[in-house]
Scaffold this motif. Structure first.
Motif, PDB file in Angstrom:
ATOM      1  N   GLY A  40     -14.786   9.931   3.741  1.00  0.00           N
ATOM      2  CA  GLY A  40     -14.718   8.510   4.078  1.00  0.00           C
ATOM      3  C   GLY A  40     -15.977   8.033   4.783  1.00  0.00           C
ATOM      4  N   ILE A  41     -16.495   8.844   5.734  1.00  0.00           N
ATOM      5  CA  ILE A  41     -17.736   8.496   6.429  1.00  0.00           C
ATOM      6  C   ILE A  41     -18.897   8.422   5.445  1.00  0.00           C
ATOM      7  N   LEU A 266       9.458  17.114 -12.800  1.00  0.00           N
ATOM      8  CA  LEU A 266       9.342  15.733 -13.292  1.00  0.00           C
ATOM      9  C   LEU A 266       9.713  14.741 -12.188  1.00  0.00           C
ATOM     10  N   THR A 267      10.796  15.056 -11.462  1.00  0.00           N
ATOM     11  CA  THR A 267      11.220  14.172 -10.361  1.00  0.00           C
ATOM     12  C   THR A 267      10.142  14.074  -9.289  1.00  0.00           C
ATOM     13  N   PHE A 268       9.621  15.227  -8.879  1.00  0.00           N
ATOM     14  CA  PHE A 268       8.610  15.236  -7.826  1.00  0.00           C
ATOM     15  C   PHE A 268       7.317  14.555  -8.264  1.00  0.00           C
ATOM     16  N   ASN A 269       6.911  14.808  -9.499  1.00  0.00           N
ATOM     17  CA  ASN A 269       5.671  14.186  -9.989  1.00  0.00           C
ATOM     18  C   ASN A 269       5.805  12.667 -10.054  1.00  0.00           C
ATOM     19  N   THR A 270       6.975  12.208 -10.443  1.00  0.00           N
ATOM     20  CA  THR A 270       7.212  10.755 -10.497  1.00  0.00           C
ATOM     21  C   THR A 270       7.109  10.145  -9.101  1.00  0.00           C
ATOM     22  N   ILE A 271       7.786  10.783  -8.139  1.00  0.00           N
ATOM     23  CA  ILE A 271       7.740  10.283  -6.760  1.00  0.00           C
ATOM     24  C   ILE A 271       6.315  10.338  -6.213  1.00  0.00           C
ATOM     25  N   ARG A 272       5.592  11.393  -6.553  1.00  0.00           N
ATOM     26  CA  ARG A 272       4.231  11.546  -6.072  1.00  0.00           C
ATOM     27  C   ARG A 272       3.317  10.437  -6.599  1.00  0.00           C
ATOM     28  N   GLN A 273       3.459  10.131  -7.886  1.00  0.00           N
ATOM     29  CA  GLN A 273       2.627   9.075  -8.471  1.00  0.00           C
ATOM     30  C   GLN A 273       2.956   7.703  -7.875  1.00  0.00           C
ATOM     31  N   ILE A 274       4.259   7.477  -7.616  1.00  0.00           N
ATOM     32  CA  ILE A 274       4.660   6.220  -6.954  1.00  0.00           C
ATOM     33  C   ILE A 274       3.980   6.120  -5.590  1.00  0.00           C
ATOM     34  N   ALA A 275       3.953   7.226  -4.866  1.00  0.00           N
ATOM     35  CA  ALA A 275       3.327   7.238  -3.543  1.00  0.00           C
ATOM     36  C   ALA A 275       1.829   6.946  -3.640  1.00  0.00           C
ATOM     37  N   TYR A 276       1.176   7.553  -4.629  1.00  0.00           N
ATOM     38  CA  TYR A 276      -0.279   7.369  -4.772  1.00  0.00           C
ATOM     39  C   TYR A 276      -0.609   5.911  -5.079  1.00  0.00           C
ATOM     40  N   ILE A 277       0.104   5.338  -6.042  1.00  0.00           N
ATOM     41  CA  ILE A 277      -0.158   3.939  -6.433  1.00  0.00           C
ATOM     42  C   ILE A 277       0.145   2.998  -5.267  1.00  0.00           C
ATOM     43  N   SER A 278       1.238   3.266  -4.548  1.00  0.00           N
ATOM     44  CA  SER A 278       1.604   2.409  -3.412  1.00  0.00           C
ATOM     45  C   SER A 278       0.554   2.478  -2.312  1.00  0.00           C
ATOM     46  N   THR A 279       0.011   3.680  -2.090  1.00  0.00           N
ATOM     47  CA  THR A 279      -1.022   3.838  -1.061  1.00  0.00           C
ATOM     48  C   THR A 279      -2.274   3.049  -1.416  1.00  0.00           C
ATOM     49  N   ALA A 281      -2.404   0.437  -3.278  1.00  0.00           N
ATOM     50  CA  ALA A 281      -2.083  -0.989  -3.171  1.00  0.00           C
ATOM     51  C   ALA A 281      -2.138  -1.459  -1.721  1.00  0.00           C
ATOM     52  N   ILE A 282      -1.540  -0.658  -0.813  1.00  0.00           N
ATOM     53  CA  ILE A 282      -1.570  -1.026   0.601  1.00  0.00           C
ATOM     54  C   ILE A 282      -2.998  -1.015   1.127  1.00  0.00           C
ATOM     55  N   GLY A 283      -3.758   0.017   0.717  1.00  0.00           N
ATOM     56  CA  GLY A 283      -5.149   0.108   1.144  1.00  0.00           C
ATOM     57  C   GLY A 283      -5.972  -1.080   0.685  1.00  0.00           C
ATOM     58  N   ALA A 284      -5.752  -1.508  -0.572  1.00  0.00           N
ATOM     59  CA  ALA A 284      -6.498  -2.651  -1.114  1.00  0.00           C
ATOM     60  C   ALA A 284      -6.205  -3.919  -0.318  1.00  0.00           C
ATOM     61  N   LEU A 285      -4.939  -4.110   0.052  1.00  0.00           N
ATOM     62  CA  LEU A 285      -4.576  -5.280   0.857  1.00  0.00           C
ATOM     63  C   LEU A 285      -5.260  -5.242   2.224  1.00  0.00           C
ATOM     64  N   ILE A 297      -9.668   4.091   2.745  1.00  0.00           N
ATOM     65  CA  ILE A 297      -8.699   4.083   1.639  1.00  0.00           C
ATOM     66  C   ILE A 297      -8.699   5.438   0.945  1.00  0.00           C
ATOM     67  N   LEU A 298      -9.906   5.963   0.689  1.00  0.00           N
ATOM     68  CA  LEU A 298     -10.026   7.274   0.053  1.00  0.00           C
ATOM     69  C   LEU A 298      -9.348   8.343   0.902  1.00  0.00           C
ATOM     70  N   ALA A 299      -9.640   8.349   2.200  1.00  0.00           N
ATOM     71  CA  ALA A 299      -9.051   9.356   3.092  1.00  0.00           C
ATOM     72  C   ALA A 299      -7.533   9.213   3.151  1.00  0.00           C
ATOM     73  N   SER A 300      -7.054   7.963   3.273  1.00  0.00           N
ATOM     74  CA  SER A 300      -5.612   7.728   3.379  1.00  0.00           C
ATOM     75  C   SER A 300      -4.881   8.147   2.120  1.00  0.00           C
ATOM     76  N   SER A 301      -5.416   7.769   0.960  1.00  0.00           N
ATOM     77  CA  SER A 301      -4.766   8.143  -0.310  1.00  0.00           C
ATOM     78  C   SER A 301      -4.768   9.657  -0.481  1.00  0.00           C
ATOM     79  N   THR A 302      -5.856  10.309  -0.034  1.00  0.00           N
ATOM     80  CA  THR A 302      -5.927  11.779  -0.105  1.00  0.00           C
ATOM     81  C   THR A 302      -4.848  12.410   0.769  1.00  0.00           C
ATOM     82  N   TYR A 303      -4.669  11.874   1.986  1.00  0.00           N
ATOM     83  CA  TYR A 303      -3.672  12.426   2.896  1.00  0.00           C
ATOM     84  C   TYR A 303      -2.251  12.182   2.388  1.00  0.00           C
ATOM     85  N   VAL A 304      -2.008  10.990   1.831  1.00  0.00           N
ATOM     86  CA  VAL A 304      -0.674  10.706   1.297  1.00  0.00           C
ATOM     87  C   VAL A 304      -0.369  11.647   0.137  1.00  0.00           C
ATOM     88  N   MET A 305      -1.365  11.832  -0.741  1.00  0.00           N
ATOM     89  CA  MET A 305      -1.159  12.749  -1.864  1.00  0.00           C
ATOM     90  C   MET A 305      -0.974  14.186  -1.363  1.00  0.00           C
TER      91      MET A 305
END
Length: 602
Positions: A40-41, A266-279, A281-285, A297-305
């Motif tokens: 991020g730095i 499949l369940t976990f991958n779906t939830i994981r992708q939802i988390a990544y996209i949501s992160t 989106a929140i970061g962009a806002l 944003i890069l650091a946060s999305s990495t940590y969420v993933m």
């Protein structure tokens, strides 16, 4: 938990080293978790010329003070790259040391578990061991020990790493912007529910997999042992079909587990992708509102993933733990088995007798609800020669086994020189007997080592003398490598009579006070048997001899002969007394003599 407590008994001595390994692992993991902040730095202050604030860079704010270069310069880039390299090298070294320590702990634990289970196998009586088939025993002594050690040496530490990462990523996310915690917290209930369902089904599946694996081991082991029977009956196709069915059932059980894993992946991958996209989106806002930089944003999305990935890792560890705890439960049940022939109290351990007088007083024995021996009374003073004959299933072999406590009597008492045999340690009791079993077993080793099994350091001349006394020397000398010839499972195929003579030589070399021959001359011709028994009477005249036989001529020179039927002694006396009695013994003896005469005539 009971399985973990059981394993902890063997693992606890390694706890200090395990704690050190886990501490190194935590340091290595933490070093890796700091790397997204550096990324991020790099984006905010090298690729872009961001404005440095008091909280910029978090733990790496010192890089932005100007001492390591101004923003948007190669000097700052070099400083960030150097710190990144140090963190990466630190992680590699620490994880490498952690892995070495864990492997060392695992190998020590596996070796101890295998030794303990093998020791338990040696300790248990035949009836208890018979509760397991050979496939199950192989599974316990080999596969289960490996599987269970993985629980302590890898699975639990890795689970600890994953939990540590979950906690630290939440802390790091919160320090960037607490808004990013909304996504993990909202998705957590769905993940927990999925993990619980997955754990329950995985445990059921692994029980089935283990059972099918044991069945396959048993089928394979039986066919290795019975290969000659299979070929002699030309039943190869039947056995192939049997193995194909067992193998297919094992495949089906494994496929069921694969489908379960795929479903949850499949369940976990779906939830994981939802988390990544949501992160994102929140970061962009937050960026559009000027509250966050692109680098964060890069650091946060990495940590969420990373958080979501480690939820998956926790699930995978729990998944594997089901298989390992099932293996541990099987080990626990095996190790907690109590022998039906227990050792005596400490006070009786030193009892021994060089000239044992044996007596059976009102001995009865029940097995599986069936009465095998009924009110047996026998006196065998030292040096007596006792013959026991009777129909198949009359209880002859079982009677002999009670003398050495292969099985214990249900009522009555077996004594040696006035002491109940239960007062003797099993080691001291069995030292008094040179026992030749009805079913001959030779180890996959040389003839010499098989004969010298009880006395491995014995002089070679004693081995050859024992072989000569057992009428085995002649056929052994005819072999290309003589006493160095390998026999047994993978060695030279020798006849049943030759195997019996080697096993009798093994008993002669032990030279215990009491010789027990349990129908161990059945494969010998009459002349060889006659010479062998003559050798026993000549060379071991002072020893006690107890012999069972289907060929009644084997016991004619005994001091007393017992005729048994349905677990009862129906006739007893010397050979002459029994012949004069004209009962069952006399009748069978005459029939056998007539058959033998007919064979000679033919």
């Amino acid at each position: 938990m009971e399985t973990l407590r059981f394993g902890f008994r063997y693992f606890k001595k390694n706890i200090p080293v395990a704690i050190l390994a886990e501490a190194l692992s935590f340091l290595g993991v933490y070093a890796e978790l700091l790397m997204p902040l550096l990324s991020g730095i790099l984006i905010d202050f090298v690729i872009q010329k961001g404005e440095v604030k008091e909280d910029s860079g978090g733990a790496f704010h010192f890089l932005l003070t100007g001492r390591f270069g101004a923003p948007h310069t190669m000097q700052l880039f070099a400083a960030i790259a150097a710190v990144f390299g140090v963190l990466m090298l630190l992680r590699i070294v620490l994880i490498y040391i952690r892995d070495l320590v864990q492997e060392w702990i695992g190998l020590k634990l596996e070796t101890e578990l295998r030794y303990m289970t093998y020791g338990k196998l040696m300790e248990l009586d035949s009836a208890t061991i018979a509760e397991y088939n050979s496939g199950e025993l192989l599974q316990i002594l080999n596969s289960d020990t490996i599987m269970f050690k993985e629980l302590f040496s890898h699975r639990i530490p890795y689970l600890g790493d994953s939990v540590f990462i979950l906690v630290m990523t939440l802390v790091l996310i919160a320090r960037i912007d607490i808004s990013f915690l909304v996504i993990p917290l909202l998705l957590m209930p769905f993940l927990v529910r999925s993990v619980i369902r997955f754990k329950r089904k995985a445990r059921e599946n692994f029980k089935e997999i283990r059972q099918k694996s044991s069945e396959m081991n048993l089928t394979t082991q039986e066919n290795i042992a019975a290969v000659r029977i299979v070929r002699s009956f030309h039943n190869e196709e039947l056995e192939k079909e049997k193995f194909r069915n067992v193998n297919t059932r094992f495949l089906d059980a494994r496929m069921k587990q694969i489908w379960l894993s795929s479903k949850f992946d499949l369940t976990f991958n779906t939830i994981r992708q939802i988390a990544y996209i949501s992160t994102i989106a929140i970061g962009a806002l937050l960026v559009m509102q000027g509250k966050l930089t692109v680098g964060y944003i890069l650091a946060s999305s990495t940590y969420v993933m990373r958080f979501m990935n480690n939820i998956t890792s926790v699930n995978n560890h729990i998944f594997n733990m089901q298989q390992q705890t099932i293996a541990g439960l099987a080990l626990k049940h095996f190790m907690e088995k109590e022998s039906k022939v227990p050792e005596p109290m400490e006070a009786g351990q030193a009892l021994h007798c060089d000239m044992p007088d044996i007596e059976l007083k009102n001995v009865s024995l029940e097995m599986d609800g069936q009465e095998i021996l009924k009110d047996i009374n026998i006196s065998i003073p030292y040096g007596k020669k006792l013959g026991i004959v009777g129909e198949t299933g009359s209880g002859k072999s079982v009677l002999l086994k009670t003398l050495v406590r292969i099985c214990d009597v249900t009522s009555g008492q077996v004594t040696i020189s006035g002491h109940d045999i239960k007062e003797f340690s099993l080691e001291n009791l069995r030292k008094m007997y040179s026992y030749v079993f009805q079913d001959v077993f030779l180890f996959s080793n040389t003839i010499e080592s098989n004969i010298a099994f009880s006395r491995a350091d014995i002089d070679e001349r004693m081995v050859t003398k024992a072989a000569a006394d057992a009428e085995a020397a002649k056929f052994i000398d005819a072999l290309p490598e003589r006493y160095k010839t390998i026999v047994g499972e993978r060695g030279l195929g020798i006849s049943g009579g030759q195997k019996q003579r080697i096993s009798i030589a093994r008993a002669f070399l032990k030279n215990a006070p009491v010789f027990v021959l349990d129908d161990s001359t059945s494969a010998l011709d009459v002349n060889t048997e006659h010479v062998l028994l003559k050798n026993i009477h000549e060379h071991f005249a002072d020893k006690t001899l107890i012999i069972t036989a289907h060929r009644f001529s084997s016991v004619v020179d005994c001091d007393e002969i017992l005729y048994m039927k349905d677990g009862i002694i129906t006739e007893r006396g010397t050979f002459r007394e029994l012949m004069n009695l004209g009962g069952s013994f006399a009748h069978v003896y005459r029939v056998q003599q007539e058959q033998q005469a007919d064979e000679i005539h033919v």
